[in-house]
Design a protein around this motif. Structure first.
Motif, PDB file in Angstrom:
ATOM      1  N   GLN A  51      -4.880  -6.681  -5.260  1.00 19.02           N
ATOM      2  CA  GLN A  51      -4.167  -6.814  -3.967  1.00 19.02           C
ATOM      3  C   GLN A  51      -3.336  -5.423  -3.804  1.00 19.02           C
ATOM      4  O   GLN A  51      -3.077  -5.336  -2.491  1.00 19.02           O
ATOM      5  CB  GLN A  51      -3.365  -8.116  -3.948  1.00 19.02           C
ATOM      6  N   ASN A  52      -2.952  -4.773  -4.745  1.00 25.25           N
ATOM      7  CA  ASN A  52      -1.821  -3.949  -4.402  1.00 25.25           C
ATOM      8  C   ASN A  52      -2.155  -2.406  -4.500  1.00 25.25           C
ATOM      9  O   ASN A  52      -1.365  -1.775  -3.917  1.00 25.25           O
ATOM     10  CB  ASN A  52      -0.582  -3.956  -5.425  1.00 25.25           C
ATOM     11  N   LYS A  53      -3.294  -2.045  -5.284  1.00 23.48           N
ATOM     12  CA  LYS A  53      -3.673  -0.889  -5.375  1.00 23.48           C
ATOM     13  C   LYS A  53      -5.105  -0.582  -5.901  1.00 23.48           C
ATOM     14  O   LYS A  53      -5.728  -1.537  -6.007  1.00 23.48           O
ATOM     15  CB  LYS A  53      -2.713  -0.153  -6.601  1.00 23.48           C
ATOM     16  N   SER A  54      -5.320   0.591  -6.283  1.00 24.24           N
ATOM     17  CA  SER A  54      -6.776   0.991  -6.647  1.00 24.24           C
ATOM     18  C   SER A  54      -6.766   2.168  -7.420  1.00 24.24           C
ATOM     19  O   SER A  54      -5.829   3.150  -7.354  1.00 24.24           O
ATOM     20  CB  SER A  54      -7.805   1.213  -5.353  1.00 24.24           C
ATOM     21  N   VAL A  55      -7.660   2.420  -8.336  1.00 29.50           N
ATOM     22  CA  VAL A  55      -7.828   3.486  -9.308  1.00 29.50           C
ATOM     23  C   VAL A  55      -9.356   3.793  -9.331  1.00 29.50           C
ATOM     24  O   VAL A  55      -9.982   2.953  -9.514  1.00 29.50           O
ATOM     25  CB  VAL A  55      -7.173   3.212 -10.774  1.00 29.50           C
ATOM     26  N   ARG A  98      -8.317  11.127 -12.261  1.00 24.71           N
ATOM     27  CA  ARG A  98      -8.067   9.678 -11.684  1.00 24.71           C
ATOM     28  C   ARG A  98      -7.147   9.725 -10.475  1.00 24.71           C
ATOM     29  O   ARG A  98      -6.341  10.349 -10.171  1.00 24.71           O
ATOM     30  CB  ARG A  98      -7.121   8.848 -12.851  1.00 24.71           C
ATOM     31  N   ILE A  99      -7.631   8.686  -9.736  1.00 23.89           N
ATOM     32  CA  ILE A  99      -6.986   9.038  -8.184  1.00 23.89           C
ATOM     33  C   ILE A  99      -6.485   7.420  -7.908  1.00 23.89           C
ATOM     34  O   ILE A  99      -7.207   6.514  -7.972  1.00 23.89           O
ATOM     35  CB  ILE A  99      -8.029   9.232  -7.233  1.00 23.89           C
ATOM     36  N   PHE A 100      -5.272   7.319  -7.662  1.00 22.35           N
ATOM     37  CA  PHE A 100      -4.410   6.268  -7.280  1.00 22.35           C
ATOM     38  C   PHE A 100      -3.989   6.055  -5.678  1.00 22.35           C
ATOM     39  O   PHE A 100      -3.921   6.803  -5.204  1.00 22.35           O
ATOM     40  CB  PHE A 100      -3.152   6.174  -8.315  1.00 22.35           C
ATOM     41  N   LYS A 101      -4.396   4.897  -5.371  1.00 21.47           N
ATOM     42  CA  LYS A 101      -4.157   4.397  -3.903  1.00 21.47           C
ATOM     43  C   LYS A 101      -3.301   3.295  -3.973  1.00 21.47           C
ATOM     44  O   LYS A 101      -3.504   2.284  -4.662  1.00 21.47           O
ATOM     45  CB  LYS A 101      -5.146   4.413  -2.997  1.00 21.47           C
ATOM     46  N   THR A 102      -2.149   3.225  -3.305  1.00 19.85           N
ATOM     47  CA  THR A 102      -1.348   1.980  -3.224  1.00 19.85           C
ATOM     48  C   THR A 102      -1.592   1.470  -1.646  1.00 19.85           C
ATOM     49  O   THR A 102      -1.577   2.031  -0.820  1.00 19.85           O
ATOM     50  CB  THR A 102       0.146   2.251  -3.599  1.00 19.85           C
ATOM     51  N   HIS A 103      -1.952   0.261  -1.513  1.00 18.31           N
ATOM     52  CA  HIS A 103      -2.308  -0.464  -0.201  1.00 18.31           C
ATOM     53  C   HIS A 103      -0.796  -0.951   0.412  1.00 18.31           C
ATOM     54  O   HIS A 103      -0.259  -1.715  -0.310  1.00 18.31           O
ATOM     55  CB  HIS A 103      -3.280  -1.515  -0.690  1.00 18.31           C
ATOM     56  N   PRO A 104      -0.920  -0.784   1.556  1.00 20.87           N
ATOM     57  CA  PRO A 104      -1.537  -0.099   2.469  1.00 20.87           C
ATOM     58  C   PRO A 104      -1.409   1.658   2.052  1.00 20.87           C
ATOM     59  O   PRO A 104      -0.438   1.819   1.940  1.00 20.87           O
ATOM     60  CB  PRO A 104      -1.011  -0.428   3.922  1.00 20.87           C
ATOM     61  N   VAL A 105      -2.614   2.201   2.111  1.00 17.60           N
ATOM     62  CA  VAL A 105      -2.730   3.867   1.802  1.00 17.60           C
ATOM     63  C   VAL A 105      -1.816   4.434   2.695  1.00 17.60           C
ATOM     64  O   VAL A 105      -2.124   4.524   3.725  1.00 17.60           O
ATOM     65  CB  VAL A 105      -4.078   4.330   1.588  1.00 17.60           C
ATOM     66  N   GLN A 106      -0.759   5.091   2.010  1.00 22.22           N
ATOM     67  CA  GLN A 106       0.090   6.048   3.048  1.00 22.22           C
ATOM     68  C   GLN A 106      -0.192   7.374   2.249  1.00 22.22           C
ATOM     69  O   GLN A 106      -0.223   8.451   2.942  1.00 22.22           O
ATOM     70  CB  GLN A 106       1.627   5.999   2.949  1.00 22.22           C
ATOM     71  N   GLU A 107      -0.538   7.690   1.129  1.00 22.49           N
ATOM     72  CA  GLU A 107      -0.687   8.516   0.240  1.00 22.49           C
ATOM     73  C   GLU A 107      -1.472   8.400  -1.064  1.00 22.49           C
ATOM     74  O   GLU A 107      -1.620   7.352  -1.387  1.00 22.49           O
ATOM     75  CB  GLU A 107       0.451   9.677  -0.347  1.00 22.49           C
ATOM     76  N   ILE A 108      -2.298   9.420  -1.681  1.00 23.62           N
ATOM     77  CA  ILE A 108      -2.846   9.262  -2.801  1.00 23.62           C
ATOM     78  C   ILE A 108      -2.197   9.936  -3.875  1.00 23.62           C
ATOM     79  O   ILE A 108      -1.761  10.912  -3.621  1.00 23.62           O
ATOM     80  CB  ILE A 108      -4.296   9.485  -2.544  1.00 23.62           C
ATOM     81  N   VAL A 109      -2.279   9.636  -5.088  1.00 30.76           N
ATOM     82  CA  VAL A 109      -1.808  10.317  -6.261  1.00 30.76           C
ATOM     83  C   VAL A 109      -3.032  10.763  -6.966  1.00 30.76           C
ATOM     84  O   VAL A 109      -3.758   9.996  -7.571  1.00 30.76           O
ATOM     85  CB  VAL A 109      -1.070   9.525  -7.034  1.00 30.76           C
ATOM     86  N   TYR A 110      -3.222  11.936  -7.211  1.00 30.82           N
ATOM     87  CA  TYR A 110      -4.573  12.589  -8.118  1.00 30.82           C
ATOM     88  C   TYR A 110      -3.839  13.127  -9.274  1.00 30.82           C
ATOM     89  O   TYR A 110      -3.128  13.767  -9.412  1.00 30.82           O
ATOM     90  CB  TYR A 110      -4.985  13.758  -7.233  1.00 30.82           C
TER      91      TYR A 110
END
Length: 293
Positions: A51-55, A98-110
């Motif tokens: 619900q909060n993020k993706s990897v 590994r690529i992290f996104k926090t929802h709603p996506v504002q930025e990604i962390v690589y």
């Protein structure tokens, strides 16, 4: 009253458990590692979403990390050295990021590994999608076409509103549904959804990353993207620079047993340079300094 509390407890447990579970989507990545060759390779990638993020990461990497966890645990219990051949016999991942996104996506962390050290950077890809009326069935899903420019390539994506996650493989996101398939116009990189299943939770840190950091053998830094690209370019030119630096810090009077270590390092460095030279077709190509895949 007691029965009411039991029902309430079961309900709360179910809600909490549902919130902690995640979906793992499997994408088959077909890619051209060398821009001067038509040869294609494949690797299974995973996109874990809650619900909060993706990897996003390589599924091969997940498997190797799980095996390493078992081996280290067994070694600590028995006091015996782990059999490294168990890992050597497994398929090695070509993709360590590994690529992290926090929802709603504002930025990604690589997050990526360069030899023993871990580096990460934050980025807003600022994807601008053009959604078409064109539709097609891909696998079990009804999908719709969308296009965007990113990383120096033109991309065509097919997304489905049947899976309500505005996400996708790699750095792609922002469509009104999950991306089922995406590829660039030169067919250098293509991801296609092949299946999904439930998992208990998303792991923010892989076992080996945490283990290596705790051992003090590596560092973990967040740096600007430009600095990461510079570091990777330096790594390609001199892959074992950090290893030589570690050896140079050995206390005075400590001698290596023979010249075999130095010779093995030369052989390893040669192979690493050859492999890096062959993998010269990065996903993103717009910068003057080519990015790591």
């Amino acid at each position: 009253m007691k029965k009411t509390f039991q029902i309430l407890f079961i309900f709360l447990f179910a809600v909490i458990n549902a919130q902690n579970t995640a979906n793992r989507f499997f994408y088959e990545l077909t890619y051209k590692p060398n821009k001067d060759s038509a040869k294609l390779e494949k690797e299974m990638m995973a996109l874990d979403i809650d619900q909060n993020k993706s990897v996003y990461q390589s599924y091969e990497l997940i498997g190797l990390d799980s095996l390493a966890n078992v081996m280290v645990t067994e070694s600590l219990k028995t006091g015996n050295m782990a059999d490294v051949n168990r890992i050597g016999g497994k398929k090695q991942s070509k993709f360590l990021h590994r690529i992290f996104k926090t929802h709603p996506v504002q930025e990604i962390v690589y997050n990526d590994q360069i030899l023993m050290d871990y580096y990460s950077y934050r980025e807003n890809p600022n994807l601008i999608w053009k959604i078409s009326d064109e539709k097609q069935k891909i696998g079990a899903y009804n999908t719709q076409k969308a296009t965007t420019d990113f990383g120096g390539r033109k991309w065509t994506a097919w997304f489905t509103t049947e899976i309500p996650f505005q996400d996708g493989p790699y750095k792609f996101y922002g469509l009104p549904g999950l991306i089922v398939k995406i590829e660039d116009d030169g067919k250098n990189y293509s991801w296609e959804l092949k299946g999904n299943r439930k998992i208990d939770h998303i792991k923010d840190t892989l076992y080996m990353e945490g283990f290596i950091k705790q051992s003090g053998l590596s560092s973990s830094k967040e740096i600007p993207k430009e600095k990461f690209l510079e570091k990777y370019e330096q790594y390609k030119k001199d892959p074992l620079a950090s290893m030589r630096q570690l050896l140079s810090q050995l206390p005075a009077g400590v001698d290596l047993p023979d010249n075999s270590i130095t010779e093995k390092m030369r052989e390893a460095e040669k192979k690493m340079k050859e492999e890096l030279a062959k993998n010269n077709n990065s996903i993103e190509i717009q910068e003057k300094i080519n990015k790591r895949k």
